[in-house]
Design a protein around this motif. Structure first.
Motif, PDB file in Angstrom:
ATOM      1  N   ARG A   1       0.841  -1.195   0.000  1.00 27.69           N
ATOM      2  CA  ARG A   1       0.000   0.000   0.000  1.00 27.69           C
ATOM      3  C   ARG A   1       0.871   1.238   0.000  1.00 27.69           C
ATOM      4  O   ARG A   1       1.807   1.360   0.796  1.00 27.69           O
ATOM      5  CB  ARG A   1      -0.887   0.005   1.245  1.00 27.69           C
ATOM      6  N   ALA A   2       0.568   2.167  -0.899  1.00 27.13           N
ATOM      7  CA  ALA A   2       1.321   3.413  -0.968  1.00 27.13           C
ATOM      8  C   ALA A   2       1.151   4.191   0.319  1.00 27.13           C
ATOM      9  O   ALA A   2       0.149   4.033   1.029  1.00 27.13           O
ATOM     10  CB  ALA A   2       0.836   4.238  -2.152  1.00 27.13           C
ATOM     11  N   ALA A   3       2.136   5.061   0.611  1.00 21.61           N
ATOM     12  CA  ALA A   3       2.084   5.897   1.813  1.00 21.61           C
ATOM     13  C   ALA A   3       0.776   6.678   1.922  1.00 21.61           C
ATOM     14  O   ALA A   3       0.171   6.708   2.994  1.00 21.61           O
ATOM     15  CB  ALA A   3       3.291   6.828   1.843  1.00 21.61           C
TER      16      ALA A   3
ATOM     17  N   LEU B   1       6.308   1.938  -2.180  1.00 22.71           N
ATOM     18  CA  LEU B   1       7.585   1.253  -2.071  1.00 22.71           C
ATOM     19  C   LEU B   1       8.626   2.219  -1.499  1.00 22.71           C
ATOM     20  O   LEU B   1       9.797   2.156  -1.831  1.00 22.71           O
ATOM     21  CB  LEU B   1       8.030   0.747  -3.460  1.00 22.71           C
ATOM     22  N   THR B   2       8.165   3.118  -0.627  1.00 23.69           N
ATOM     23  CA  THR B   2       9.035   4.160  -0.093  1.00 23.69           C
ATOM     24  C   THR B   2       9.199   4.034   1.423  1.00 23.69           C
ATOM     25  O   THR B   2       9.828   4.893   2.051  1.00 23.69           O
ATOM     26  CB  THR B   2       8.472   5.556  -0.420  1.00 23.69           C
ATOM     27  N   GLY B   3       8.622   2.975   2.002  1.00 21.92           N
ATOM     28  CA  GLY B   3       8.852   2.692   3.418  1.00 21.92           C
ATOM     29  C   GLY B   3       8.365   3.788   4.352  1.00 21.92           C
ATOM     30  O   GLY B   3       7.555   4.632   3.985  1.00 21.92           O
ATOM     31  N   PRO B   4       8.879   3.777   5.588  1.00 22.49           N
ATOM     32  CA  PRO B   4       8.479   4.771   6.597  1.00 22.49           C
ATOM     33  C   PRO B   4       8.805   6.188   6.135  1.00 22.49           C
ATOM     34  O   PRO B   4       8.080   7.130   6.446  1.00 22.49           O
ATOM     35  CB  PRO B   4       9.341   4.402   7.813  1.00 22.49           C
ATOM     36  N   GLU B   5       9.913   6.340   5.354  1.00 22.78           N
ATOM     37  CA  GLU B   5      10.269   7.677   4.869  1.00 22.78           C
ATOM     38  C   GLU B   5       9.162   8.244   3.974  1.00 22.78           C
ATOM     39  O   GLU B   5       8.901   9.447   3.986  1.00 22.78           O
ATOM     40  CB  GLU B   5      11.582   7.638   4.060  1.00 22.78           C
ATOM     41  N   GLY B   6       8.506   7.367   3.206  1.00 19.40           N
ATOM     42  CA  GLY B   6       7.424   7.818   2.333  1.00 19.40           C
ATOM     43  C   GLY B   6       6.238   8.338   3.136  1.00 19.40           C
ATOM     44  O   GLY B   6       5.592   9.320   2.760  1.00 19.40           O
TER      45      GLY B   6
ATOM     46  N   LEU C   1      -6.692  17.353   5.957  1.00 24.61           N
ATOM     47  CA  LEU C   1      -6.523  17.059   4.521  1.00 24.61           C
ATOM     48  C   LEU C   1      -6.296  15.563   4.319  1.00 24.61           C
ATOM     49  O   LEU C   1      -5.538  14.937   5.062  1.00 24.61           O
ATOM     50  CB  LEU C   1      -5.327  17.824   3.930  1.00 24.61           C
ATOM     51  N   LEU C   2      -6.916  14.994   3.308  1.00 27.86           N
ATOM     52  CA  LEU C   2      -6.681  13.604   2.923  1.00 27.86           C
ATOM     53  C   LEU C   2      -5.659  13.579   1.785  1.00 27.86           C
ATOM     54  O   LEU C   2      -5.685  14.437   0.906  1.00 27.86           O
ATOM     55  CB  LEU C   2      -7.987  12.958   2.453  1.00 27.86           C
ATOM     56  N   PRO C   3      -4.736  12.610   1.818  1.00 25.16           N
ATOM     57  CA  PRO C   3      -3.709  12.555   0.788  1.00 25.16           C
ATOM     58  C   PRO C   3      -4.043  11.579  -0.350  1.00 25.16           C
ATOM     59  O   PRO C   3      -4.772  10.602  -0.151  1.00 25.16           O
ATOM     60  CB  PRO C   3      -2.508  12.004   1.547  1.00 25.16           C
ATOM     61  N   ALA C   4      -3.479  11.823  -1.535  1.00 26.95           N
ATOM     62  CA  ALA C   4      -3.529  10.874  -2.639  1.00 26.95           C
ATOM     63  C   ALA C   4      -2.316  11.110  -3.526  1.00 26.95           C
ATOM     64  O   ALA C   4      -1.822  12.236  -3.643  1.00 26.95           O
ATOM     65  CB  ALA C   4      -4.814  11.040  -3.439  1.00 26.95           C
ATOM     66  N   CYS C   5      -1.772  10.031  -4.070  1.00 26.71           N
ATOM     67  CA  CYS C   5      -0.659  10.139  -5.021  1.00 26.71           C
ATOM     68  C   CYS C   5      -0.889   9.141  -6.141  1.00 26.71           C
ATOM     69  O   CYS C   5      -1.526   8.105  -5.942  1.00 26.71           O
ATOM     70  CB  CYS C   5       0.695   9.795  -4.376  1.00 26.71           C
ATOM     71  N   THR C   6      -0.304   9.418  -7.312  1.00 25.68           N
ATOM     72  CA  THR C   6      -0.362   8.491  -8.445  1.00 25.68           C
ATOM     73  C   THR C   6       0.816   8.762  -9.362  1.00 25.68           C
ATOM     74  O   THR C   6       1.225   9.906  -9.535  1.00 25.68           O
ATOM     75  CB  THR C   6      -1.690   8.621  -9.214  1.00 25.68           C
TER      76      THR C   6
ATOM     77  N   THR D   1      -3.968  -4.577 -10.168  1.00 17.82           N
ATOM     78  CA  THR D   1      -4.579  -3.834  -9.070  1.00 17.82           C
ATOM     79  C   THR D   1      -3.516  -2.999  -8.376  1.00 17.82           C
ATOM     80  O   THR D   1      -2.587  -3.519  -7.781  1.00 17.82           O
ATOM     81  CB  THR D   1      -5.220  -4.810  -8.069  1.00 17.82           C
ATOM     82  N   SER D   2      -3.641  -1.707  -8.481  1.00 17.39           N
ATOM     83  CA  SER D   2      -2.589  -0.780  -8.069  1.00 17.39           C
ATOM     84  C   SER D   2      -2.362  -0.718  -6.572  1.00 17.39           C
ATOM     85  O   SER D   2      -3.197  -1.135  -5.774  1.00 17.39           O
ATOM     86  CB  SER D   2      -2.937   0.597  -8.608  1.00 17.39           C
ATOM     87  N   THR D   3      -1.208  -0.166  -6.211  1.00 16.20           N
ATOM     88  CA  THR D   3      -0.853   0.098  -4.821  1.00 16.20           C
ATOM     89  C   THR D   3      -1.512   1.363  -4.305  1.00 16.20           C
ATOM     90  O   THR D   3      -1.426   1.654  -3.111  1.00 16.20           O
ATOM     91  CB  THR D   3       0.668   0.314  -4.711  1.00 16.20           C
ATOM     92  N   ASN D   4      -2.134   2.202  -5.175  1.00 13.97           N
ATOM     93  CA  ASN D   4      -2.569   3.549  -4.810  1.00 13.97           C
ATOM     94  C   ASN D   4      -4.058   3.831  -4.976  1.00 13.97           C
ATOM     95  O   ASN D   4      -4.507   4.924  -4.640  1.00 13.97           O
ATOM     96  CB  ASN D   4      -1.798   4.590  -5.643  1.00 13.97           C
ATOM     97  N   ASP D   5      -4.831   2.854  -5.510  1.00  9.89           N
ATOM     98  CA  ASP D   5      -6.242   3.127  -5.796  1.00  9.89           C
ATOM     99  C   ASP D   5      -6.970   3.699  -4.579  1.00  9.89           C
ATOM    100  O   ASP D   5      -6.884   3.137  -3.483  1.00  9.89           O
ATOM    101  CB  ASP D   5      -6.967   1.840  -6.210  1.00  9.89           C
ATOM    102  N   THR D   6      -7.691   4.772  -4.791  1.00 12.68           N
ATOM    103  CA  THR D   6      -8.401   5.455  -3.703  1.00 12.68           C
ATOM    104  C   THR D   6      -9.667   6.111  -4.240  1.00 12.68           C
ATOM    105  O   THR D   6      -9.635   6.766  -5.288  1.00 12.68           O
ATOM    106  CB  THR D   6      -7.523   6.574  -3.098  1.00 12.68           C
TER     107      THR D   6
END
Lengths: 414, 414
Positions: free
Chosen positions: B52-54, B83-88, B110-115, B233-238
């Motif tokens: 799961r993405a950050a 794939l950015t670990g705790p730093e992400g 604020l809710l976050p999203a990235c792609t 199936t993506s790591t970021n779907d929201t």
């Protein structure tokens, strides 16, 4: 265990032939037979697709009724004989009977197989008219095994054959031979009594029907069922194993050396099918170790070879590690995303791609382009995935997704 | 229910903006915000991918802790922050805090999203430096909704927006607006508290957190979860839904008219994503009726839109009915192969492809080339599958597989 020449006719007492009956308009060989001098104990695994081709229905029935009196396999390529209803079953049954008559075999002793376009019925006139020619070819000189291996192909670019020799625990030397076809619509999920890849194995070992069937199912699970070209599970997939006992000795069906020999032939054929996937330029091998269960290991390996995005990246020689991680993530396998490792692992060379769930540091600062160069050179890309969750492992075979795949399948019938 | 203009800002009290922060080297917009003047009750559904993405981890956490104090959604496109670990996680948290400070919002609102590309970390300096520009854009003239809808895109060729107006049972008029992105790595399997398509919905209806969450999950199941471009199936779907209550009136979360409005916006966005699938030339809609259960109907519809071979045939305008039957057969849906019917069904036109499990007679004698001509003309191909097993139905959306898909994905990052 030793690799030997001979393919499907390497075991004693087997013969094979292939001729062109005119099912394929190209004039290429499309009708073939594998025959044993002695009655065989036979086993089969078939597609789990609910839409089952006529030869799948018939083959399963024949194995059910008399697994011990089988003499051979008659295959038509070019037409799948699927989606053809009761008429398709009648066609195939009439063809088998005509072939048994022509070849002087007992009724019910031939197993059927078909591969090709789904929908059309068998062109009975042409196929039946070619049976005398098939009989002549069987008796004639030349390499029948090679002709048979070509006659079962469709979009394949090459024949797939394998054969080995093994010594059983009682000292008996047996041979296992095999041939296969398959290039597209390849993601077999084969199961006993119900699996368009075709793979036929012959052996001169002795065996009993039940144990032979279980052995075939088990070895298919770790080979053909771990193979994917395009994720489409065909209506016609079939693996047959015929054991004629010509080598003598004890029953081989519970001898580990025999299982190893069958596995070796199945694995070789599965790899050959993956390498010859429609439009493929590269073979992809994914070996998963450290999974919690075998099911987890298989799910993880299958997801990576099955990912459209991983396959396209591979065609572009793009070390897109995110797509590999993504596929592992949706595979269903239990894993800790922060612990998994992925590498290209070859004899005397291991190139890390993902280290503890992060892109490998070596991919930075130009490292990516070195991996890209390596991917361009390799025609087999061996990925190793370490999950650190347990002790189970599995291997899956696939290929890249190229422009040629789209071309082949956007106009297969024209 | 009426379609209205305005997209994500059609509901009262919502604003949006999109700017170019430099995450994308192309200079296209990549940083966007959707803001509500009033605190919102918010709901989200996220990818079920184990990787799961950050922003997925953080977004789920925030909705868990305070689903009633949400003010907006901050989205970065170009980098997935997966794939950015705790730093992400730290990066994304710092970005949200900086944006909340810049925009004068409460912490955690604020809710976050990235792609984007999986693997690289967020270029924090560039994104944070662009926040004042984002604030200015929010205050400025012009169509912020359109700019925001463009700023969330990656390989998409067009923005996806939808908005409707509905009258609730108590007479209150509410609006539901939405925007989405998604072109590749599209096969969402979204579930509450745990989809890279992004879809954001806003509404001025009043709602309670629990019922709103259940409504979103239910409507996502029949829309975004029935969508496939490539099976990955993506790591970021929201999918986020923000309800600010500005329309007043009773709670809308149990009002059928509200559910219908949310469904309409989600379905419109899902269709737009499928039509804009990477390299797609045609939208494929598969409507299954007469299944035994809804799960059977969904499995059958998903298998056909997901079949690589059906997709390639569609690109070639090839009426290859066998591939459709094959996909239905391996879907897992309970069906009788000799009873199923498939047709291209459009308003005032139905072209049979499979009739009672057999290729339609009308496809013979040149009929196939008429269907081929029709397929060439259509930019939306609506297939109807009738299983005659029960009363359940479902619809899935997908697209064809073209050379361009391979090109885009063999070299996404170069």
């Amino acid at each position: 265990m030793l690799r030997v020449a001979g393919g499907i006719t390497a075991p004693r007492g087997f013969h094979a032939a292939g001729v062109a009956s005119g099912v394929k308009r190209s004039g290429r060989a499309d009708l073939s037979v594998v025959l044993s001098d002695l009655p065989c104990v036979a086993a089969g695994v078939f597609t789990t697709n609910r839409v089952r081709a006529a030869p799948v229905v018939l083959g399963a029935q024949r194995l059910d009724r008399s697994p011990s009196g089988i003499r051979g396999i008659l295959t038509v390529s070019g037409v799948a004989n699927a989606l053809t209803g009761p008429e398709g079953i009648d066609d195939n049954l009439r063809l088998l009977t005509a072939a048994e008559t022509e070849l002087g075999l007992p009724e019910g002793s031939l197993l059927p197989a078909c591969t090709g376009v789904i929908g059309p019925r068998l062109p009975m006139d042409r196929v039946v008219a070619a049976l005398p020619q098939l009989k002549t070819a069987l008796a004639g000189a030349g390499d029948g095994a090679e002709r048979a291996a070509h006659a079962i192909l469709t979009t394949d670019t090459r024949a797939k054959v394998a054969s080995v020799r093994a010594r059983l625990s009682d000292g008996t030397v047996v041979r296992v031979g095999g041939m296969a076809k398959g290039s597209g619509m390849i993601a077999p999920r084969l199961a006993p009594v119900h699996a368009t890849t075709l793979a036929f194995l012959t052996t001169d070992a002795r065996a009993r029907p039940g144990p032979l069937g279980r052995l075939l199912a088990r070895e298919t699970d770790s080979t053909f069922n771990m193979l994917s070209v395009d994720g489409d599970t065909s209506t016609n997939d079939t693996v047959y194993l015929l054991a004629n006992g010509a080598a003598g000795g004890a029953n081989a069906d519970d001898d580990p050396a025999f299982a190893t020999a069958v596995h070796a032939v199945l694995e070789s054929l599965a790899r050959q099918v993956a390498r010859d996937g429609e439009g493929a330029t590269k073979l992809l091998t994914v070996h998963v170790v450290g999974a919690r269960t075998i099911e987890d290991a298989r799910a993880a390996a299958r997801a990576v070879v099955g990912s459209t995005l991983v396959k396209a990246a591979l065609f572009g020689a793009d070390p897109n590690v995110g797509r590999i991680a993504c596929a592992l993530g949706y595979s269903g396998a239990r894993l800790d995303p922060d612990r998994m490792d992925v590498s290209i692992t070859r004899p005397r060379q291991s190139v890390p791609l993902i280290v503890q769930g992060r892109p490998a540091p070596s991919l930075e600062n130009g490292g990516g382009s070195r991996v890209r160069d390596l991917l361009r050179q390799l025609d087999e890309v061996p990925l190793e995935v370490r999950l650190h969750e347990g002790r189970a492992s599995a291997t899956a075979w696939g290929c890249d997704l190229s422009y040629a795949y789209v071309q082949i399948n956007a106009a297969y019938r024209t």
